[in-house]
Design a protein around this motif. Structure first.
Motif, mmCIF file in Angstrom:
data_model
loop_
_atom_site.group_PDB
_atom_site.id
_atom_site.type_symbol
_atom_site.label_atom_id
_atom_site.label_comp_id
_atom_site.label_asym_id
_atom_site.label_seq_id
_atom_site.Cartn_x
_atom_site.Cartn_y
_atom_site.Cartn_z
ATOM 1 N N THR A 134 0.885 -1.407 0.140
ATOM 2 C CA THR A 134 -0.144 -0.164 -0.154
ATOM 3 C C THR A 134 0.963 1.214 -0.001
ATOM 4 O OG1 THR A 134 -1.881 -1.070 1.206
ATOM 5 C CG2 THR A 134 -1.879 1.222 1.221
ATOM 6 N N GLU A 135 1.803 1.342 0.770
ATOM 7 C CA GLU A 135 2.659 2.508 1.052
ATOM 8 C C GLU A 135 3.491 2.550 -0.323
ATOM 9 O OE1 GLU A 135 1.434 0.782 4.954
ATOM 10 O OE2 GLU A 135 2.527 -0.005 3.207
ATOM 11 N N TRP A 136 4.071 1.537 -0.707
ATOM 12 C CA TRP A 136 4.899 1.494 -1.841
ATOM 13 C C TRP A 136 4.337 2.216 -3.024
ATOM 14 C CZ3 TRP A 136 10.146 0.899 -2.210
ATOM 15 C CH2 TRP A 136 10.560 0.693 -3.608
ATOM 16 N N LEU A 140 4.452 5.741 -5.427
ATOM 17 C CA LEU A 140 4.735 5.800 -6.742
ATOM 18 C C LEU A 140 3.643 6.697 -7.400
ATOM 19 C CD1 LEU A 140 5.374 2.135 -7.582
ATOM 20 C CD2 LEU A 140 7.025 4.010 -7.752
ATOM 21 N N ASP A 141 2.390 6.767 -6.923
ATOM 22 C CA ASP A 141 1.156 7.591 -7.194
ATOM 23 C C ASP A 141 1.157 9.115 -6.581
ATOM 24 O OD1 ASP A 141 -1.085 7.467 -9.041
ATOM 25 O OD2 ASP A 141 -2.438 7.625 -7.285
ATOM 26 N N GLY A 142 2.059 9.330 -6.019
ATOM 27 C CA GLY A 142 2.273 10.718 -5.198
ATOM 28 C C GLY A 142 1.161 11.025 -4.515
ATOM 29 N N VAL A 143 0.668 10.024 -3.666
ATOM 30 C CA VAL A 143 -0.518 10.243 -2.779
ATOM 31 C C VAL A 143 0.210 10.140 -1.251
ATOM 32 C CG1 VAL A 143 -2.344 9.002 -1.633
ATOM 33 C CG2 VAL A 143 -2.000 9.316 -4.100
ATOM 34 N N ALA A 144 -0.131 11.010 -0.468
ATOM 35 C CA ALA A 144 0.394 11.106 0.718
ATOM 36 C C ALA A 144 -0.308 10.196 1.718
ATOM 37 C CB ALA A 144 0.474 12.633 1.379
ATOM 38 N N ARG A 145 -1.793 10.183 1.661
ATOM 39 C CA ARG A 145 -2.461 9.409 2.663
ATOM 40 C C ARG A 145 -3.299 8.512 1.901
ATOM 41 N NH1 ARG A 145 -1.670 9.666 7.777
ATOM 42 N NH2 ARG A 145 -1.742 11.923 7.760
ATOM 43 N N PRO A 146 -2.931 7.388 1.761
ATOM 44 C CA PRO A 146 -3.553 6.189 1.020
ATOM 45 C C PRO A 146 -4.463 5.511 2.270
ATOM 46 C CG PRO A 146 -1.243 5.308 1.516
ATOM 47 C CD PRO A 146 -1.233 6.769 1.800
ATOM 48 N N VAL A 147 -5.333 5.049 1.848
ATOM 49 C CA VAL A 147 -6.134 4.203 2.828
ATOM 50 C C VAL A 147 -6.298 2.872 2.589
ATOM 51 C CG1 VAL A 147 -8.513 4.067 4.106
ATOM 52 C CG2 VAL A 147 -7.648 6.248 3.612
ATOM 53 N N MET A 148 -6.119 1.886 3.557
ATOM 54 C CA MET A 148 -6.228 0.474 3.049
ATOM 55 C C MET A 148 -7.487 -0.116 3.578
ATOM 56 S SD MET A 148 -4.464 -2.968 4.673
ATOM 57 C CE MET A 148 -2.773 -2.491 3.999
ATOM 58 N N ILE A 173 -1.867 8.451 15.608
ATOM 59 C CA ILE A 173 -3.295 8.814 15.447
ATOM 60 C C ILE A 173 -3.320 10.071 15.811
ATOM 61 C CG2 ILE A 173 -5.656 8.395 16.275
ATOM 62 C CD1 ILE A 173 -4.976 5.404 16.440
ATOM 63 N N ASP A 174 -4.170 11.115 14.900
ATOM 64 C CA ASP A 174 -4.099 12.480 15.650
ATOM 65 C C ASP A 174 -5.603 12.723 14.763
ATOM 66 O OD1 ASP A 174 -3.458 13.389 13.210
ATOM 67 O OD2 ASP A 174 -1.580 13.656 13.989
ATOM 68 N N GLU A 175 -6.002 13.964 15.222
ATOM 69 C CA GLU A 175 -7.162 14.606 14.648
ATOM 70 C C GLU A 175 -6.968 14.779 13.027
ATOM 71 O OE1 GLU A 175 -10.268 18.425 14.638
ATOM 72 O OE2 GLU A 175 -8.797 17.994 16.282
ATOM 73 N N ALA A 176 -5.899 15.431 12.754
ATOM 74 C CA ALA A 176 -5.766 15.924 11.129
ATOM 75 C C ALA A 176 -5.671 14.510 10.259
ATOM 76 C CB ALA A 176 -4.497 16.636 11.172
ATOM 77 N N MET A 177 -4.901 13.306 10.696
ATOM 78 C CA MET A 177 -4.781 12.539 10.044
ATOM 79 C C MET A 177 -6.110 11.458 9.946
ATOM 80 S SD MET A 177 -4.728 9.152 11.792
ATOM 81 C CE MET A 177 -3.463 8.043 11.214
ATOM 82 N N LEU A 178 -6.990 11.613 11.040
ATOM 83 C CA LEU A 178 -8.200 10.740 11.043
ATOM 84 C C LEU A 178 -9.283 11.464 10.019
ATOM 85 C CD1 LEU A 178 -8.783 9.560 14.443
ATOM 86 C CD2 LEU A 178 -8.328 8.283 12.687
ATOM 87 N N VAL A 179 -9.038 13.057 9.864
ATOM 88 C CA VAL A 179 -9.988 13.809 9.051
ATOM 89 C C VAL A 179 -9.504 13.454 7.466
ATOM 90 C CG1 VAL A 179 -10.335 16.343 8.223
ATOM 91 C CG2 VAL A 179 -10.543 15.566 10.809
ATOM 92 N N GLU A 180 -8.190 13.475 7.213
ATOM 93 C CA GLU A 180 -7.773 12.930 6.072
ATOM 94 C C GLU A 180 -8.369 11.550 5.623
ATOM 95 O OE1 GLU A 180 -3.741 13.574 4.780
ATOM 96 O OE2 GLU A 180 -3.525 15.376 6.477
ATOM 97 N N LEU A 283 -7.323 2.740 -1.207
ATOM 98 C CA LEU A 283 -8.443 3.958 -1.408
ATOM 99 C C LEU A 283 -7.706 5.241 -1.519
ATOM 100 C CD1 LEU A 283 -11.309 3.414 0.882
ATOM 101 C CD2 LEU A 283 -10.880 2.434 -1.209
ATOM 102 N N GLY A 284 -8.075 6.293 -2.245
ATOM 103 C CA GLY A 284 -7.373 7.444 -2.532
ATOM 104 C C GLY A 284 -6.206 7.448 -3.473
ATOM 105 N N LEU A 285 -6.236 6.416 -4.450
ATOM 106 C CA LEU A 285 -5.275 6.531 -5.576
ATOM 107 C C LEU A 285 -5.922 7.177 -6.893
ATOM 108 C CD1 LEU A 285 -3.632 2.972 -5.230
ATOM 109 C CD2 LEU A 285 -2.634 4.912 -4.553
ATOM 110 N N GLY A 286 -5.082 7.330 -7.857
ATOM 111 C CA GLY A 286 -5.574 7.912 -9.024
ATOM 112 C C GLY A 286 -6.120 6.706 -9.960
ATOM 113 N N PHE A 287 -5.933 5.573 -9.516
ATOM 114 C CA PHE A 287 -6.446 4.467 -10.164
ATOM 115 C C PHE A 287 -6.852 3.341 -9.294
ATOM 116 C CE2 PHE A 287 -1.792 4.274 -9.477
ATOM 117 C CZ PHE A 287 -1.621 3.002 -8.899
#
Length: 324
Positions: A134-136, A140-148, A173-180, A283-287
């Motif tokens: 997921t992280e790799w 490659l897709d330039g996504v900072a916050r992928p979601v599994m 875990i913090d508020e900002a990351m959970l919002v994203e 989730l969150g990728l361009g494909f």
């Protein structure tokens, strides 16, 4: 329609086995793999299939892939694998297959990306920092916050944190990351699954969701504020719900997804109810990217006993999601 592309993961594991089994059932996809390795594994398994080498810039349409045929973008492996024995020398090959398959998605040559399991340990043993598929792929897709998110016919479970040691989870875990994460989850439930107004349940981190702060304050200080922000934005988000009751049938009525705080909080429940029938989605990728719900199973490699059900479901899910 463009077919999904498949990477076979760790070559000493069951990735090649389940790929060949899926192709032999007439499921159309394109593999990124070493041709000789695949041919040898097909002989070991007694699978009669035609491996057709193709150029990565000339992927066929799904209708052009005939039954009992597997189009392969050839990528040379460092050493032909011994069944069940991973070789760190092949780690760059494993990652090159992923990199080129992602590039095919970026260029619009592929309908989606599907991945068979890798072995994180052997990739790191090769001196390559690798925390997971997921992280790799997100990098490659330039996504900072992928979601599994893993799902089957009964349940969807997304993860706030993925491959972290348990002691590192509260600090992550913090508020900002959970919002994203909640925005990505809600947005892809709409876009990829066609759910008009998704309803999301959010697990607490601590037992009893912190018991009013007596069993930890993360639920009060990080999780609740994130939920409140989402509700103010008009999203249907509920929680934090104690994890020991979040997955009860009464709680899940009308819910479209559950957000668990860490890997083993949500996935044991999901896999208990449908191991081998579950699909891993990023989730969150361009494909679209899907994967299996199991590991490399070195003990089954080449035995003919590996069950391709999860891979078949991942391929079918990718084909359904790709038009969105």
């Amino acid at each position: 329609m463009r077919p999904p592309v498949l990477t076979l993961g760790e070559p000493a594991g069951i990735g090649p086995d389940i790929a060949l089994a899926a192709a032999s059932k007439g499921i159309p996809f394109v593999a990124f793999a070493d041709l000789e390795m695949l041919g040898e594994r097909a002989k070991i398994l007694g699978i009669d299939i035609t491996l057709r080498p193709i150029d990565e810039d000339a992927l066929p349409c799904s209708d052009d892939i005939t039954p009992k045929e597997l189009p392969v973008v050839p990528i040379p492996i460092a050493r032909l694998p011994k069944l069940g024995i991973p070789d760190a020398a092949n780690s760059p090959y494993v990652l090159e297959c992923i990199d080129k398959a992602v590039r095919a998605c970026h260029r619009g040559h592929a309908g989606a990306l599907v991945t068979a399991p890798v072995h994180k340990g052997i990739i790191n043993d090769a001196g390559i920092a690798f925390s997971g598929h997921t992280e790799w792929i997100a990098r490659l897709d330039g996504v900072a916050r992928p979601v599994m998110m893993l799902c089957n016919d009964r349940l969807r479970v997304a993860l706030a944190t993925t491959h972290l040691p348990l002691r590192a989870v509260p600090d992550a875990i913090d508020e900002a990351m959970l919002v994203e994460i909640l925005r990505v989850l809600e947005g892809d439930l709409r876009k990829r699954f066609g759910i008009e107004a998704p309803r999301i349940l959010v697990c607490g981190l601590n037992p009893h969701a912190g018991e009013g702060g007596h069993l930890g304050r993360e639920d009060i200080e990080s999780i609740q504020p994130a939920i409140d922000r989402m509700v103010m934005e008009g999203l249907s988000v509920e929680g934090p719900i104690p994890a020991d009751t979040a997955f009860t049938p009464a709680r899940l009525v009308g819910a479209d997804a559950v957000l668990a705080m860490f890997h083993d909080q949500g996935l044991p429940v999901l896999k208990h109810g449908g191991f081998g029938e579950t699909v891993n989605i990023t989730l969150g990728l361009g494909f679209v990217r899907t994967s299996v719900d199991h590991g490399t199973a070195f003990d089954l490699a080449g035995s003919g006993k590996a069950d391709p059900s999860s891979l078949i479901r991942a391929l079918e899910m990718a084909r359904r999601m790709a038009p969105h």
